[in-house]
Scaffold this active site. Structure first.
Site, PDB file in Angstrom:
ATOM      1  N   ASP A 185       0.850  -1.196   0.000  1.00 50.91           N
ATOM      2  CA  ASP A 185       0.000   0.000   0.000  1.00 50.91           C
ATOM      3  C   ASP A 185       0.887   1.247   0.000  1.00 50.91           C
ATOM      4  O   ASP A 185       1.691   1.438   0.904  1.00 50.91           O
ATOM      5  CB  ASP A 185      -0.893  -0.016   1.241  1.00 50.91           C
ATOM      6  CG  ASP A 185      -2.001   1.030   1.173  1.00 50.91           C
ATOM      7  OD1 ASP A 185      -1.808   2.071   0.523  1.00 50.91           O
ATOM      8  OD2 ASP A 185      -3.063   0.806   1.777  1.00 50.91           O
ATOM      9  N   THR A 225       1.643  -9.846 -12.559  1.00 56.87           N
ATOM     10  CA  THR A 225       0.244 -10.061 -12.208  1.00 56.87           C
ATOM     11  C   THR A 225      -0.673  -9.273 -13.146  1.00 56.87           C
ATOM     12  O   THR A 225      -0.242  -8.384 -13.872  1.00 56.87           O
ATOM     13  CB  THR A 225      -0.031  -9.622 -10.762  1.00 56.87           C
ATOM     14  OG1 THR A 225       0.170  -8.195 -10.664  1.00 56.87           O
ATOM     15  CG2 THR A 225       0.901 -10.331  -9.788  1.00 56.87           C
ATOM     16  N   PHE A 252      -2.826  -7.116 -12.246  1.00 54.05           N
ATOM     17  CA  PHE A 252      -2.798  -5.734 -11.769  1.00 54.05           C
ATOM     18  C   PHE A 252      -1.641  -4.965 -12.405  1.00 54.05           C
ATOM     19  O   PHE A 252      -1.802  -3.866 -12.930  1.00 54.05           O
ATOM     20  CB  PHE A 252      -2.673  -5.727 -10.242  1.00 54.05           C
ATOM     21  CG  PHE A 252      -2.342  -4.387  -9.651  1.00 54.05           C
ATOM     22  CD1 PHE A 252      -3.322  -3.433  -9.459  1.00 54.05           C
ATOM     23  CD2 PHE A 252      -1.035  -4.082  -9.285  1.00 54.05           C
ATOM     24  CE1 PHE A 252      -3.011  -2.187  -8.910  1.00 54.05           C
ATOM     25  CE2 PHE A 252      -0.718  -2.850  -8.739  1.00 54.05           C
ATOM     26  CZ  PHE A 252      -1.712  -1.910  -8.560  1.00 54.05           C
TER      27      PHE A 252
END
Length: 212
Positions: free
Chosen positions: A119, A190, A192
């Site tokens: 994050d 990935t 993402f």
């Protein structure tokens, strides 16, 4: 959490799950019991929906992997993937990674650590919440064997710069290159990340080694 993820969590935890217990130090003997064998141990912190974890486990069958995340749907998704592929070299924890590293991992137990796309906490007032901070990097470095590595990746440039500063300041680590590196073949791409690359987003990888 979807019904399939919930079912995977309920049915798969006994096989792949590891409960947080500060009294249960993950010594080589304990790891032998958990995995049923002795093998190099890799740690992954924040595995998202488990795509990368599964890919690395299949890519490196000779390694054991401990994957940690707090996100219930992601834990369920990873357990579902492990069951579908009958993977046995991954164990999963659903707990705060800092506490797991501090209380359950002995020093010099890890061959490698992966922290991919943590994050970024993009607002300046939230930067103190970022995972990659000097005290935690020191803790991680102590858990690495000599010659073991710490591999980080992020798609936020200012976080990447902070990561580089923190890692360079840690005396237990060394960087064999000039700083950022191209994505190594062993780090899975990935969905993402693929989407971000298509949109023109940058990605920064850092690879540091524990001094021998």
């Amino acid at each position: 959490m979807s019904p399939a993820q919930q079912r995977a969590l309920e049915e798969g935890w006994a096989r792949w799950g590891v409960d947080y217990s500060p009294q249960d130090l993950l010594t080589p003997e304990r790891l032998q019991t958990l995995f049923g064998r002795t093998a190099p141990l890799g740690l992954e912190i924040g595995f998202g929906m488990g795509e990368g974890t599964l890919a690395m486990a299949l890519q490196r069958p000779e390694w054991n992997f401990l994957a940690i995340d707090v996100h219930g749907p992601g834990v369920g998704a990873l357990l579902k993937k492990l069951a579908e592929n009958n993977v046995n070299n991954v164990r999963v924890m659903r707990h705060d990674a800092v506490e797991v590293v501090r209380h359950m991992l002995p020093q010099a137990i890890l061959e490698g650590i992966h922290i991919f796309f943590p994050d970024p906490w993009p607002k300046s007032r939230h930067h103190k919440r970022r995972l990659i901070q000097p005290p935690f990097v020191e803790l991680l470095s102590e858990r690495l064997k000599g010659g073991g590595y710490l591999h980080l990746a992020t798609d936020w440039q200012d976080y990447a710069e902070q990561m580089r500063v923190v890692l360079r300041a840690e005396s237990q680590l060394e960087n064999t290159g000039a700083g950022f590196i191209e994505r190594p073949d062993w780090r899975p791409l990935t969905r993402f990340e693929s989407r971000g690359v298509r949109l023109g987003h940058g990605v920064w990888d850092l690879l540091f080694w524990r001094r021998k």
